[in-house]
Design a protein around this motif. Structure first.
Motif, mmCIF file in Angstrom:
data_model
loop_
_atom_site.group_PDB
_atom_site.id
_atom_site.type_symbol
_atom_site.label_atom_id
_atom_site.label_comp_id
_atom_site.label_asym_id
_atom_site.label_seq_id
_atom_site.Cartn_x
_atom_site.Cartn_y
_atom_site.Cartn_z
ATOM 1 N N ILE A 36 0.847 -1.202 0.000
ATOM 2 C CA ILE A 36 0.000 0.000 0.000
ATOM 3 C C ILE A 36 0.881 1.250 0.000
ATOM 4 O O ILE A 36 0.596 2.233 -0.685
ATOM 5 N N GLN A 37 1.994 1.192 0.756
ATOM 6 C CA GLN A 37 2.906 2.345 0.766
ATOM 7 C C GLN A 37 3.484 2.577 -0.639
ATOM 8 O O GLN A 37 3.573 3.711 -1.107
ATOM 9 N N LEU A 52 7.147 10.659 -3.549
ATOM 10 C CA LEU A 52 6.975 11.116 -2.170
ATOM 11 C C LEU A 52 8.242 10.832 -1.370
ATOM 12 O O LEU A 52 8.907 9.820 -1.579
ATOM 13 N N GLU A 53 8.529 11.711 -0.412
ATOM 14 C CA GLU A 53 9.658 11.437 0.504
ATOM 15 C C GLU A 53 9.226 10.356 1.473
ATOM 16 O O GLU A 53 8.043 10.211 1.777
ATOM 17 N N ILE A 57 5.478 9.391 3.163
ATOM 18 C CA ILE A 57 4.790 8.091 3.008
ATOM 19 C C ILE A 57 4.409 7.563 4.389
ATOM 20 O O ILE A 57 3.292 7.080 4.605
ATOM 21 N N LEU A 58 5.346 7.687 5.345
ATOM 22 C CA LEU A 58 5.094 7.208 6.707
ATOM 23 C C LEU A 58 3.921 7.962 7.329
ATOM 24 O O LEU A 58 3.065 7.365 7.991
ATOM 25 N N LEU A 59 3.882 9.288 7.080
ATOM 26 C CA LEU A 59 2.790 10.109 7.612
ATOM 27 C C LEU A 59 1.451 9.663 7.013
ATOM 28 O O LEU A 59 0.462 9.460 7.736
ATOM 29 N N VAL A 65 -3.750 4.248 9.091
ATOM 30 C CA VAL A 65 -3.927 3.340 10.232
ATOM 31 C C VAL A 65 -4.791 3.992 11.310
ATOM 32 O O VAL A 65 -5.671 3.362 11.881
ATOM 33 N N SER A 66 -4.563 5.299 11.563
ATOM 34 C CA SER A 66 -5.313 5.938 12.652
ATOM 35 C C SER A 66 -6.737 6.310 12.252
ATOM 36 O O SER A 66 -7.546 6.667 13.109
ATOM 37 N N ALA A 67 -7.059 6.198 10.940
ATOM 38 C CA ALA A 67 -8.454 6.428 10.525
ATOM 39 C C ALA A 67 -9.362 5.365 11.150
ATOM 40 O O ALA A 67 -10.546 5.610 11.402
#
Length: 490
Positions: A36-37, A52-53, A57-59, A65-67
Protein backbone atom coordinates in the motif's frame (compact mmCIF):
# COMPACT_ATOMS: atom_id res chain seq x y z
CA UNK A 1 -27.19 -27.39 28.95
CA UNK A 2 -28.47 -24.72 26.59
CA UNK A 3 -32.20 -25.26 26.22
CA UNK A 4 -32.18 -24.48 22.53
CA UNK A 5 -29.92 -24.25 19.55
CA UNK A 6 -31.42 -20.85 18.87
CA UNK A 7 -29.27 -19.17 21.52
CA UNK A 8 -26.06 -20.66 20.04
CA UNK A 9 -27.10 -19.66 16.52
CA UNK A 10 -28.03 -16.14 17.71
CA UNK A 11 -24.54 -15.82 19.23
CA UNK A 12 -22.93 -16.88 15.92
CA UNK A 13 -25.13 -14.64 13.77
CA UNK A 14 -24.42 -11.61 15.99
CA UNK A 15 -20.72 -12.42 16.33
CA UNK A 16 -19.78 -12.97 12.69
CA UNK A 17 -20.79 -9.47 11.61
CA UNK A 18 -20.07 -7.96 15.02
CA UNK A 19 -16.85 -8.12 17.04
CA UNK A 20 -15.40 -10.61 14.51
CA UNK A 21 -15.04 -7.61 12.18
CA UNK A 22 -13.07 -5.66 14.82
CA UNK A 23 -10.40 -8.37 15.11
CA UNK A 24 -10.40 -9.15 11.40
CA UNK A 25 -9.94 -5.54 10.30
CA UNK A 26 -7.17 -4.91 12.83
CA UNK A 27 -5.10 -7.77 11.45
CA UNK A 28 -5.72 -7.63 7.66
CA UNK A 29 -4.06 -4.22 7.38
CA UNK A 30 -0.67 -5.60 8.53
CA UNK A 31 0.11 -7.90 5.60
CA UNK A 32 -0.14 -5.41 2.69
CA UNK A 33 1.67 -2.51 4.48
CA UNK A 34 4.60 -2.31 2.05
CA UNK A 35 2.39 -2.78 -1.03
CA UNK A 36 0.00 0.00 0.00
CA UNK A 37 2.91 2.34 0.77
CA UNK A 38 4.36 1.60 -2.69
CA UNK A 39 0.91 2.20 -4.21
CA UNK A 40 0.73 5.61 -2.46
CA UNK A 41 4.11 6.54 -3.92
CA UNK A 42 3.25 5.36 -7.45
CA UNK A 43 -0.08 7.19 -7.41
CA UNK A 44 1.54 10.42 -6.27
CA UNK A 45 4.27 10.05 -8.90
CA UNK A 46 1.64 9.63 -11.62
CA UNK A 47 -0.30 12.66 -10.43
CA UNK A 48 2.55 15.12 -9.89
CA UNK A 49 5.63 13.58 -11.49
CA UNK A 50 7.44 13.81 -8.14
CA UNK A 51 7.94 10.80 -5.83
CA UNK A 52 6.97 11.12 -2.17
CA UNK A 53 9.66 11.44 0.50
CA UNK A 54 9.88 8.49 2.87
CA UNK A 55 8.70 10.49 5.90
CA UNK A 56 5.63 11.70 3.93
CA UNK A 57 4.79 8.09 3.01
CA UNK A 58 5.09 7.21 6.71
CA UNK A 59 2.79 10.11 7.61
CA UNK A 60 0.19 9.03 5.02
CA UNK A 61 0.43 5.46 6.28
CA UNK A 62 -0.05 6.45 9.93
CA UNK A 63 -3.08 8.55 8.88
CA UNK A 64 -4.49 5.47 7.13
CA UNK A 65 -3.93 3.34 10.23
CA UNK A 66 -5.31 5.94 12.65
CA UNK A 67 -8.45 6.43 10.53
CA UNK A 68 -9.59 3.08 12.01
CA UNK A 69 -9.68 4.08 15.71
CA UNK A 70 -11.11 7.46 14.67
CA UNK A 71 -13.98 5.65 12.95
CA UNK A 72 -14.27 3.40 16.00
CA UNK A 73 -14.70 6.41 18.27
CA UNK A 74 -17.42 7.77 15.96
CA UNK A 75 -19.11 4.35 15.97
CA UNK A 76 -18.97 4.12 19.77
CA UNK A 77 -20.68 7.51 20.06
CA UNK A 78 -23.52 6.68 17.65
CA UNK A 79 -23.98 3.16 19.09
CA UNK A 80 -25.86 4.37 22.19
CA UNK A 81 -28.58 6.34 20.35
CA UNK A 82 -28.83 3.54 17.74
CA UNK A 83 -29.37 0.86 20.40
CA UNK A 84 -32.11 2.94 22.05
CA UNK A 85 -33.97 4.06 18.92
CA UNK A 86 -33.60 1.08 16.59
CA UNK A 87 -33.17 -1.75 19.08
CA UNK A 88 -30.14 -4.02 19.51
CA UNK A 89 -30.75 -6.38 16.59
CA UNK A 90 -31.73 -3.74 14.03
CA UNK A 91 -28.63 -1.68 14.93
CA UNK A 92 -26.37 -4.68 14.27
CA UNK A 93 -28.04 -5.25 10.90
CA UNK A 94 -27.84 -1.61 9.79
CA UNK A 95 -24.24 -1.47 10.94
CA UNK A 96 -23.22 -3.71 8.01
CA UNK A 97 -23.88 -0.82 5.61
CA UNK A 98 -20.67 0.86 6.84
CA UNK A 99 -18.54 -2.21 6.11
CA UNK A 100 -20.04 -2.70 2.66
CA UNK A 101 -19.25 0.95 1.80
CA UNK A 102 -15.71 0.38 3.12
CA UNK A 103 -15.27 -2.81 1.07
CA UNK A 104 -16.38 -1.07 -2.14
CA UNK A 105 -14.00 1.86 -1.48
CA UNK A 106 -10.93 -0.28 -0.76
CA UNK A 107 -11.76 -2.87 -3.43
CA UNK A 108 -11.81 -0.26 -6.20
CA UNK A 109 -9.04 1.97 -4.80
CA UNK A 110 -6.32 0.60 -7.11
CA UNK A 111 -8.56 0.80 -10.15
CA UNK A 112 -9.42 4.42 -9.32
CA UNK A 113 -5.75 5.17 -8.53
CA UNK A 114 -6.75 6.75 -5.23
CA UNK A 115 -5.10 6.00 -1.87
CA UNK A 116 -7.58 8.44 -0.25
CA UNK A 117 -10.24 5.79 -0.83
CA UNK A 118 -8.26 3.39 1.38
CA UNK A 119 -8.15 5.99 4.19
CA UNK A 120 -11.89 6.60 3.90
CA UNK A 121 -12.59 2.86 3.82
CA UNK A 122 -10.58 2.37 7.05
CA UNK A 123 -12.69 5.09 8.66
CA UNK A 124 -15.97 3.36 7.73
CA UNK A 125 -14.58 0.00 8.85
CA UNK A 126 -13.80 1.64 12.20
CA UNK A 127 -17.36 2.99 12.50
CA UNK A 128 -18.68 -0.55 11.98
CA UNK A 129 -16.33 -1.99 14.63
CA UNK A 130 -17.18 0.83 17.08
CA UNK A 131 -20.91 0.12 16.82
CA UNK A 132 -20.61 -3.67 17.05
CA UNK A 133 -18.15 -3.62 19.99
CA UNK A 134 -20.82 -1.75 21.98
CA UNK A 135 -24.07 -3.30 20.81
CA UNK A 136 -23.15 -6.98 20.43
CA UNK A 137 -22.23 -7.65 24.11
CA UNK A 138 -25.34 -5.70 25.15
CA UNK A 139 -27.61 -7.69 22.82
CA UNK A 140 -26.17 -11.06 23.85
CA UNK A 141 -26.06 -10.42 27.61
CA UNK A 142 -29.68 -9.20 27.52
CA UNK A 143 -30.74 -12.31 25.58
CA UNK A 144 -28.90 -14.86 27.76
CA UNK A 145 -30.27 -16.69 30.82
CA UNK A 146 -28.79 -15.44 34.13
CA UNK A 147 -26.58 -18.46 34.82
CA UNK A 148 -24.98 -18.27 31.36
CA UNK A 149 -24.88 -14.49 31.03
CA UNK A 150 -21.11 -14.18 31.50
CA UNK A 151 -20.26 -16.95 29.05
CA UNK A 152 -22.68 -15.69 26.38
CA UNK A 153 -21.57 -12.05 26.56
CA UNK A 154 -17.94 -13.20 26.56
CA UNK A 155 -18.34 -14.80 23.14
CA UNK A 156 -17.82 -11.23 21.85
CA UNK A 157 -14.15 -11.53 22.88
CA UNK A 158 -13.88 -14.98 21.29
CA UNK A 159 -15.19 -13.60 17.99
CA UNK A 160 -12.67 -10.74 18.16
CA UNK A 161 -9.85 -13.26 18.63
CA UNK A 162 -11.25 -15.46 15.86
CA UNK A 163 -11.29 -12.41 13.57
CA UNK A 164 -7.66 -11.65 14.48
CA UNK A 165 -6.50 -15.17 13.61
CA UNK A 166 -8.51 -15.42 10.40
CA UNK A 167 -7.25 -11.99 9.32
CA UNK A 168 -3.67 -13.19 9.87
CA UNK A 169 -4.34 -16.38 7.89
CA UNK A 170 -6.11 -14.66 4.97
CA UNK A 171 -3.27 -12.09 4.92
CA UNK A 172 -0.65 -14.75 4.17
CA UNK A 173 1.13 -14.33 0.82
CA UNK A 174 -0.31 -17.61 -0.46
CA UNK A 175 -3.89 -16.39 0.04
CA UNK A 176 -4.71 -12.68 -0.31
CA UNK A 177 -1.56 -11.06 1.10
CA UNK A 178 0.28 -10.89 -2.23
CA UNK A 179 1.11 -7.79 -4.23
CA UNK A 180 -1.63 -8.32 -6.79
CA UNK A 181 -4.42 -9.28 -4.40
CA UNK A 182 -4.29 -6.70 -1.57
CA UNK A 183 -7.43 -4.77 -2.72
CA UNK A 184 -9.36 -8.06 -2.41
CA UNK A 185 -7.86 -8.62 1.04
CA UNK A 186 -9.10 -5.21 2.24
CA UNK A 187 -12.51 -5.78 0.63
CA UNK A 188 -12.90 -9.30 2.08
CA UNK A 189 -14.60 -7.84 5.19
CA UNK A 190 -17.82 -7.64 3.13
CA UNK A 191 -18.18 -11.45 3.40
CA UNK A 192 -18.92 -11.57 7.18
CA UNK A 193 -21.28 -8.60 6.70
CA UNK A 194 -23.29 -10.46 4.05
CA UNK A 195 -23.42 -13.59 6.24
CA UNK A 196 -24.85 -11.54 9.11
CA UNK A 197 -27.38 -9.79 6.86
CA UNK A 198 -28.76 -13.17 5.76
CA UNK A 199 -28.66 -14.92 9.16
CA UNK A 200 -29.49 -12.42 11.93
CA UNK A 201 -33.01 -11.38 10.74
CA UNK A 202 -34.23 -14.91 11.61
CA UNK A 203 -33.41 -14.50 15.32
CA UNK A 204 -35.29 -12.58 18.04
CA UNK A 205 -34.62 -9.07 19.37
CA UNK A 206 -33.32 -8.74 22.97
CA UNK A 207 -36.27 -9.69 25.24
CA UNK A 208 -35.19 -7.11 27.85
CA UNK A 209 -35.21 -4.34 25.24
CA UNK A 210 -38.69 -5.38 24.04
CA UNK A 211 -40.16 -5.36 27.55
CA UNK A 212 -38.33 -2.55 29.34
CA UNK A 213 -37.66 -0.06 26.51
CA UNK A 214 -40.64 -0.80 24.27
CA UNK A 215 -43.12 -2.03 26.90
CA UNK A 216 -44.11 -4.86 24.54
CA UNK A 217 -44.78 -7.85 26.80
CA UNK A 218 -46.13 -10.18 24.07
CA UNK A 219 -43.07 -9.79 21.82
CA UNK A 220 -40.83 -10.22 24.86
CA UNK A 221 -42.50 -13.54 25.77
CA UNK A 222 -42.32 -14.81 22.18
CA UNK A 223 -38.61 -13.83 21.98
CA UNK A 224 -37.96 -15.66 25.27
CA UNK A 225 -39.84 -18.70 23.97
CA UNK A 226 -37.61 -18.81 20.90
CA UNK A 227 -34.44 -18.44 22.96
CA UNK A 228 -35.29 -20.75 25.87
CA UNK A 229 -37.27 -23.50 24.18
CA UNK A 230 -39.93 -25.05 26.41
CA UNK A 231 -38.39 -24.25 29.80
CA UNK A 232 -40.33 -22.35 32.46
CA UNK A 233 -40.12 -18.59 31.84
CA UNK A 234 -42.02 -17.33 34.89
CA UNK A 235 -38.99 -16.60 37.14
CA UNK A 236 -37.09 -14.81 34.38
CA UNK A 237 -40.13 -12.81 33.34
CA UNK A 238 -40.78 -11.84 36.95
CA UNK A 239 -37.21 -10.57 37.29
CA UNK A 240 -37.57 -8.51 34.09
CA UNK A 241 -40.89 -7.07 35.26
CA UNK A 242 -39.24 -6.10 38.57
CA UNK A 243 -36.49 -4.32 36.60
CA UNK A 244 -39.13 -2.66 34.42
CA UNK A 245 -40.90 -1.41 37.57
CA UNK A 246 -37.58 -0.14 38.99
CA UNK A 247 -36.91 2.04 35.93
CA UNK A 248 -40.56 3.01 35.29
CA UNK A 249 -40.99 6.57 34.15
CA UNK A 250 -37.28 7.00 33.38
CA UNK A 251 -35.96 7.67 29.92
CA UNK A 252 -32.67 6.36 28.53
CA UNK A 253 -29.80 8.33 30.04
CA UNK A 254 -26.95 10.02 28.19
CA UNK A 255 -23.26 9.70 29.21
CA UNK A 256 -23.15 13.07 31.04
CA UNK A 257 -26.01 12.02 33.31
CA UNK A 258 -24.07 8.91 34.35
CA UNK A 259 -21.07 11.04 35.37
CA UNK A 260 -23.29 13.40 37.36
CA UNK A 261 -25.38 10.75 39.11
CA UNK A 262 -23.97 9.95 42.60
CA UNK A 263 -25.92 6.66 42.63
CA UNK A 264 -23.76 5.43 39.74
CA UNK A 265 -20.38 6.74 40.93
CA UNK A 266 -18.59 3.41 41.51
CA UNK A 267 -20.07 1.80 38.42
CA UNK A 268 -18.76 4.63 36.23
CA UNK A 269 -15.33 4.62 37.91
CA UNK A 270 -15.12 0.83 37.43
CA UNK A 271 -15.86 0.87 33.71
CA UNK A 272 -13.57 3.88 33.13
CA UNK A 273 -10.67 2.14 34.90
CA UNK A 274 -11.21 -1.23 33.21
CA UNK A 275 -11.92 0.07 29.68
CA UNK A 276 -8.85 2.28 29.76
CA UNK A 277 -6.67 -0.49 31.18
CA UNK A 278 -7.75 -2.86 28.44
CA UNK A 279 -5.93 -0.78 25.81
CA UNK A 280 -3.26 0.76 28.05
CA UNK A 281 -1.99 -2.61 29.34
CA UNK A 282 0.20 -3.07 26.27
CA UNK A 283 -1.33 -6.23 24.84
CA UNK A 284 -1.66 -4.78 21.32
CA UNK A 285 1.92 -3.52 21.54
CA UNK A 286 3.05 -7.12 22.04
CA UNK A 287 1.91 -7.81 18.50
CA UNK A 288 4.02 -4.83 17.41
CA UNK A 289 7.07 -6.47 19.02
CA UNK A 290 6.30 -10.02 17.94
CA UNK A 291 7.98 -9.91 14.51
CA UNK A 292 11.16 -8.31 15.93
CA UNK A 293 11.49 -10.78 18.79
CA UNK A 294 10.85 -13.79 16.56
CA UNK A 295 13.50 -12.55 14.14
CA UNK A 296 16.00 -12.21 17.01
CA UNK A 297 15.16 -15.75 18.11
CA UNK A 298 16.49 -16.92 14.78
CA UNK A 299 13.22 -17.68 13.01
CA UNK A 300 13.68 -17.11 9.24
CA UNK A 301 12.03 -13.89 8.06
CA UNK A 302 9.66 -15.61 5.61
CA UNK A 303 8.40 -17.94 8.36
CA UNK A 304 7.57 -15.12 10.82
CA UNK A 305 3.97 -14.52 9.58
CA UNK A 306 3.17 -18.16 10.44
CA UNK A 307 4.54 -17.78 13.99
CA UNK A 308 2.58 -14.54 14.42
CA UNK A 309 -0.58 -16.56 13.69
CA UNK A 310 0.40 -18.52 16.81
CA UNK A 311 0.10 -15.37 18.93
CA UNK A 312 -3.39 -14.71 17.56
CA UNK A 313 -4.36 -18.33 18.20
CA UNK A 314 -3.16 -17.90 21.79
CA UNK A 315 -5.73 -15.16 22.37
CA UNK A 316 -8.43 -17.26 20.70
CA UNK A 317 -7.69 -20.35 22.85
CA UNK A 318 -7.70 -18.36 26.10
CA UNK A 319 -10.87 -16.43 25.31
CA UNK A 320 -12.67 -19.71 24.57
CA UNK A 321 -11.28 -21.15 27.84
CA UNK A 322 -12.40 -18.02 29.67
CA UNK A 323 -15.87 -18.54 28.16
CA UNK A 324 -16.08 -21.95 29.75
CA UNK A 325 -14.92 -20.91 33.22
CA UNK A 326 -16.29 -17.37 33.73
CA UNK A 327 -19.59 -18.50 35.25
CA UNK A 328 -17.76 -20.86 37.63
CA UNK A 329 -14.70 -18.79 38.53
CA UNK A 330 -16.42 -15.40 38.60
CA UNK A 331 -15.38 -12.08 37.09
CA UNK A 332 -13.05 -10.74 39.76
CA UNK A 333 -10.57 -13.66 39.98
CA UNK A 334 -10.15 -13.66 36.19
CA UNK A 335 -9.51 -9.91 35.99
CA UNK A 336 -7.24 -9.93 39.04
CA UNK A 337 -5.26 -12.96 37.87
CA UNK A 338 -4.95 -11.59 34.34
CA UNK A 339 -3.49 -8.23 35.39
CA UNK A 340 -1.19 -9.71 38.06
CA UNK A 341 0.27 -12.21 35.58
CA UNK A 342 0.67 -9.49 32.93
CA UNK A 343 2.58 -7.33 35.41
CA UNK A 344 4.88 -10.26 36.17
CA UNK A 345 5.49 -11.07 32.52
CA UNK A 346 6.13 -7.40 31.69
CA UNK A 347 9.04 -7.41 34.16
CA UNK A 348 10.48 -10.65 32.74
CA UNK A 349 10.02 -9.32 29.19
CA UNK A 350 11.98 -6.12 29.91
CA UNK A 351 14.82 -8.08 31.51
CA UNK A 352 14.86 -10.46 28.54
CA UNK A 353 14.90 -7.58 26.02
CA UNK A 354 17.80 -5.87 27.78
CA UNK A 355 19.87 -9.11 27.74
CA UNK A 356 18.79 -10.08 24.21
CA UNK A 357 22.26 -9.71 22.67
CA UNK A 358 24.34 -10.89 25.67
CA UNK A 359 22.79 -14.26 26.48
CA UNK A 360 22.10 -16.74 23.70
CA UNK A 361 18.81 -18.15 25.06
CA UNK A 362 17.26 -14.77 25.93
CA UNK A 363 15.37 -14.37 22.60
CA UNK A 364 13.53 -17.59 23.43
CA UNK A 365 12.58 -16.21 26.84
CA UNK A 366 11.23 -13.02 25.23
CA UNK A 367 9.31 -15.21 22.80
CA UNK A 368 7.78 -17.16 25.70
CA UNK A 369 6.93 -13.83 27.37
CA UNK A 370 4.99 -12.63 24.33
CA UNK A 371 2.86 -15.79 24.36
CA UNK A 372 2.43 -15.69 28.15
CA UNK A 373 1.46 -12.01 28.12
CA UNK A 374 -1.18 -12.56 25.44
CA UNK A 375 -2.48 -15.66 27.28
CA UNK A 376 -2.79 -13.69 30.54
CA UNK A 377 -4.65 -10.92 28.70
CA UNK A 378 -6.99 -13.39 27.01
CA UNK A 379 -7.93 -15.27 30.17
CA UNK A 380 -9.41 -12.24 31.95
CA UNK A 381 -9.18 -8.63 30.81
CA UNK A 382 -9.93 -9.35 27.11
CA UNK A 383 -13.38 -10.74 27.74
CA UNK A 384 -14.57 -9.74 31.20
CA UNK A 385 -14.15 -6.01 30.51
CA UNK A 386 -16.83 -6.15 27.80
CA UNK A 387 -19.30 -8.02 30.02
CA UNK A 388 -19.19 -5.63 32.99
CA UNK A 389 -21.10 -2.61 31.61
CA UNK A 390 -24.07 -4.90 30.89
CA UNK A 391 -24.03 -6.24 34.43
CA UNK A 392 -23.37 -3.16 36.55
CA UNK A 393 -25.83 -0.76 34.82
CA UNK A 394 -29.60 -0.93 34.51
CA UNK A 395 -31.49 -0.97 31.21
CA UNK A 396 -31.76 2.84 30.99
CA UNK A 397 -28.07 3.52 31.68
CA UNK A 398 -26.59 0.62 29.71
CA UNK A 399 -26.34 2.19 26.20
CA UNK A 400 -24.72 5.32 27.68
CA UNK A 401 -22.30 3.16 29.70
CA UNK A 402 -21.24 1.37 26.52
CA UNK A 403 -20.75 4.74 24.82
CA UNK A 404 -18.32 5.75 27.60
CA UNK A 405 -16.57 2.38 27.42
CA UNK A 406 -16.31 2.37 23.66
CA UNK A 407 -15.07 5.96 23.44
CA UNK A 408 -12.32 5.24 25.99
CA UNK A 409 -11.38 2.00 24.26
CA UNK A 410 -10.93 3.69 20.87
CA UNK A 411 -9.32 6.84 22.19
CA UNK A 412 -6.75 4.79 24.10
CA UNK A 413 -6.15 2.51 21.10
CA UNK A 414 -5.36 5.66 19.11
CA UNK A 415 -3.19 6.99 21.96
CA UNK A 416 -1.14 3.80 22.36
CA UNK A 417 -0.80 3.40 18.58
CA UNK A 418 0.52 6.94 18.24
CA UNK A 419 2.68 7.06 21.37
CA UNK A 420 4.17 3.56 21.43
CA UNK A 421 6.87 4.12 18.74
CA UNK A 422 8.03 7.19 20.72
CA UNK A 423 7.96 5.25 24.01
CA UNK A 424 10.17 2.58 22.40
CA UNK A 425 12.53 5.26 21.12
CA UNK A 426 12.94 6.98 24.48
CA UNK A 427 12.77 4.03 26.91
CA UNK A 428 14.31 1.33 24.66
CA UNK A 429 14.27 -1.97 26.59
CA UNK A 430 12.18 -0.45 29.38
CA UNK A 431 9.29 0.50 27.11
CA UNK A 432 6.98 -1.73 29.12
CA UNK A 433 7.31 0.31 32.35
CA UNK A 434 4.16 2.42 31.61
CA UNK A 435 2.19 -0.76 30.86
CA UNK A 436 3.51 -2.41 34.02
CA UNK A 437 2.25 0.55 36.09
CA UNK A 438 -1.20 0.27 34.43
CA UNK A 439 -1.40 -3.49 35.15
CA UNK A 440 -0.42 -3.08 38.82
CA UNK A 441 -2.85 -0.17 39.42
CA UNK A 442 -5.72 -2.02 37.72
CA UNK A 443 -5.05 -5.19 39.74
CA UNK A 444 -5.17 -3.09 42.95
CA UNK A 445 -8.44 -1.45 41.88
CA UNK A 446 -10.09 -4.80 41.08
CA UNK A 447 -8.81 -6.31 44.34
CA UNK A 448 -10.11 -3.53 46.57
CA UNK A 449 -13.13 -1.99 44.87
CA UNK A 450 -14.84 -4.26 42.35
CA UNK A 451 -17.67 -6.49 43.68
CA UNK A 452 -18.33 -9.93 42.17
CA UNK A 453 -21.31 -10.04 39.77
CA UNK A 454 -21.38 -13.79 39.02
CA UNK A 455 -24.85 -15.38 39.12
CA UNK A 456 -26.62 -12.27 40.42
CA UNK A 457 -29.62 -10.62 38.80
CA UNK A 458 -29.21 -7.10 37.44
CA UNK A 459 -31.23 -5.72 40.35
CA UNK A 460 -29.07 -7.48 42.99
CA UNK A 461 -25.94 -6.02 41.37
CA UNK A 462 -27.51 -2.53 41.40
CA UNK A 463 -28.28 -2.93 45.11
CA UNK A 464 -24.70 -3.92 45.90
CA UNK A 465 -23.35 -0.85 44.14
CA UNK A 466 -25.96 1.34 45.81
CA UNK A 467 -24.54 0.33 49.21
CA UNK A 468 -21.04 1.34 48.03
CA UNK A 469 -22.14 4.62 46.47
CA UNK A 470 -23.96 5.78 49.56
CA UNK A 471 -21.54 4.37 52.16
CA UNK A 472 -19.33 7.44 51.71
CA UNK A 473 -22.27 9.77 52.32
CA UNK A 474 -23.44 8.03 55.48
CA UNK A 475 -19.89 8.19 56.86
CA UNK A 476 -19.79 11.93 56.22
CA UNK A 477 -22.66 12.36 58.67
CA UNK A 478 -26.17 13.44 57.88
CA UNK A 479 -25.62 17.11 57.19
CA UNK A 480 -28.44 18.18 54.89
CA UNK A 481 -28.20 21.88 55.65
CA UNK A 482 -29.23 23.68 52.48
CA UNK A 483 -32.11 21.32 51.71
CA UNK A 484 -33.59 21.72 55.19
CA UNK A 485 -33.26 25.48 55.06
CA UNK A 486 -35.04 25.56 51.69
CA UNK A 487 -38.04 23.81 53.12
CA UNK A 488 -38.29 25.93 56.27
CA UNK A 489 -41.29 28.20 56.18
CA UNK A 490 -40.51 31.50 57.89
Amino acid sequence: QLQSKVLILTICAAGIGGTFQYGYNISIINAPTSYIQAFMNETWLERTGVPLESNVILLLWSLTVSAYPLGGLTGALVAGPMAIMLGRKMSLLLNNVFVIIAAVLSGFSRMAKSFEMIMLSRFFTGVNAGVSMNIQPMYLAESAPKKLRGAVALTSASFTALGLVLGQVVGLRELLGGEESWPFLLASNAVPALIQLTALPWFPESPRYLLIDRGDKESCISALRKLRGNSDLSAELEEMLAEQAAVKGQRAKNPWELFRNPALRWQVVSIVVLSSAMQLCGNDSMYFYAAYVFQEAGIPRDKIPYVVIGTGSCELITSVTCNMIIDYAGRRPLLLGGYIFMAGWAIVFMVALSQQTQISWMPYLSMACIFAYILSFGIGPAGVTGVLPTEVFDQMSRPAAYMICGSLLWFNLFLVGTAFPFIVKSLAHFCYVPFLVVCVCTALYVGFFLPETKGKSFLEISEEFKKRNFKAQTRAGFYKGPEEIKSTVL
